[in-house]
Design an enzyme around this catalytic site. Structure first.
Site, mmCIF file in Angstrom:
data_model
loop_
_atom_site.group_PDB
_atom_site.id
_atom_site.type_symbol
_atom_site.label_atom_id
_atom_site.label_comp_id
_atom_site.label_asym_id
_atom_site.label_seq_id
_atom_site.Cartn_x
_atom_site.Cartn_y
_atom_site.Cartn_z
ATOM 1 N N ASN A 237 0.826 -1.217 0.000
ATOM 2 C CA ASN A 237 0.000 0.000 0.000
ATOM 3 C C ASN A 237 0.854 1.258 0.000
ATOM 4 O OD1 ASN A 237 -2.974 -0.933 0.510
ATOM 5 N ND2 ASN A 237 -1.696 -2.191 1.855
ATOM 6 N N GLU B 246 -12.307 -7.915 -2.250
ATOM 7 C CA GLU B 246 -11.789 -7.838 -0.881
ATOM 8 C C GLU B 246 -12.889 -8.167 0.119
ATOM 9 O OE1 GLU B 246 -8.449 -4.802 -0.007
ATOM 10 O OE2 GLU B 246 -10.220 -3.705 -0.591
ATOM 11 N N ASP C 185 -7.350 0.625 -5.110
ATOM 12 C CA ASP C 185 -7.845 0.043 -3.868
ATOM 13 C C ASP C 185 -9.220 0.629 -3.542
ATOM 14 O OD1 ASP C 185 -7.768 -1.452 -1.561
ATOM 15 O OD2 ASP C 185 -6.034 -0.434 -0.711
#
Ligand code: C2E
Ligand code: CA
Ligand code: CA
Ligand code: CA
Length: 256
Positions: free
Chosen positions: A94, A213, A156
């Site tokens: 990340n 996710e 993301d």
């Protein structure tokens, strides 16, 4: 949630107390482990392990996030090298807008990827759309350089932003990660199911990998398989694991 001060984060950085855990990503086609997301943890001297929610926002607000990213990056490379993970997996890391605004940090990522045993395509950076929207011109240039070097870029938390489609068209993304919120709601209504199905289709039509996710139940898993999603990450597969446990896990489940 424990809150920490800027001074404590600074001390933790000095003492190099930040580490990475790895959450496996499983192929919805082969059921094998095809990668992992590296997630920061703070290993305090008293034995307490703090989750990123306790320190990432503090690091971001205080301008310490670059130092934190710079500390985690070599640990990621060491972990991958130690376990020979690089050869057959895609591992994501990340990053934030200030990280990619910083030329030194970008150089560091490029150098690490080139020095390590990382084949092209096995490192991916994850950035949220909100972060991408804060981009200045240096970040745009740096992202292009990373893409040029074969480093993947994942959007993301897809589905929680406002202009995902616009951002998708402007950046060299290689995958999208469906946010755990929309994954968690997709079986609650046909509308939510349609949103997830069409996000998967859109991703594929743009030539991107699609990762779901927060997959927690076998019903969600089965829906995603049927909708053509390729990769699942979530507690159904595994919680994030310390490096040694992740290594055992991936060998037991098999690899791609
Ligand atoms: P994220 O990037 O969206 O990471 C996914 C988060 O969802 C992780 O929380 C993970 O443990 C959690 N999760 C995974 N599967 C499930 C599930 O099935 N159900 C539920 N409810 N949660 C699940 P974690 O590790 O606490 O990380 C939180 C956030 O902190 C991350 O969200 C990311 O935005 C940030 N973060 C973590 N590590 C780093 C890092 O190294 N650098 C930066 N800049 N941010 C990081
Ligand atoms: Ca992430
Ligand atoms: Ca996410
Ligand atoms: Ca998130």
């Amino acid at each position: 949630m424990v809150t920490v001060t800027t001074n404590e984060v600074m001390q933790g950085l000095r003492d190099s107390e930040f580490i990475l855990h790895y959450q496996p990503k499983a192929s919805l086609i082969s059921n094998r482990i095809v990668g992992a997301e590296a997630l920061a943890r703070w290993q305090r001297p008293d034995g307490v392990l703090l989750p990123p929610g306790a320190f990432i926002p503090v690091a971001e607000r205080s301008g310490l996030i670059n130092r934190l990213t710079l500390q985690l990056l070599p640990k990621l490379m060491d972990d991958l090298a130690a376990k020979g993970i690089s050869s057959d997996m895609c591992v994501s890391f990340n990053v934030t807008a200030p990280d990619l605004e910083d030329d030194v940090l970008t150089e560091q990522i490029l150098a690490s990827a080139a020095q390590g045993s990382l084949p092209a395509g096995s490192l991916e950076l994850e950035i949220t759309e909100t972060q991408a929207m804060q981009a200045g011109h240096r970040m745009v240039r740096n992202v292009d350089a990373l893409a040029e070097a074969g480093i993947g870029l994942a959007m993301d938390d897809y589905g929680v932003g406002y202009s995902s489609i616009d951002t998708l068209s402007q950046w060299p993304f290689t995958s999208i990660k469906l946010d755990q919120g929309i994954v968690g709601r997709m079986l609650n209504s046909t509308k939510n199911a349609t949103i997830v199905r069409s996000s998967i289709r859109l991703g594929h039509e743009l030539g991107l990998h699609v990762v779901a996710e927060g997959v927690e139940t076998s019903e969600q898993h089965d829906f995603l398989v049927e909708a053509g999603c390729e990769i699942a990450q979530g507690y159904l597969v595994s919680h994030p694991l310390p490096l040694a446990e992740f290594d055992v896990f991936r060998h037991n489940i098999g690899k791609c």
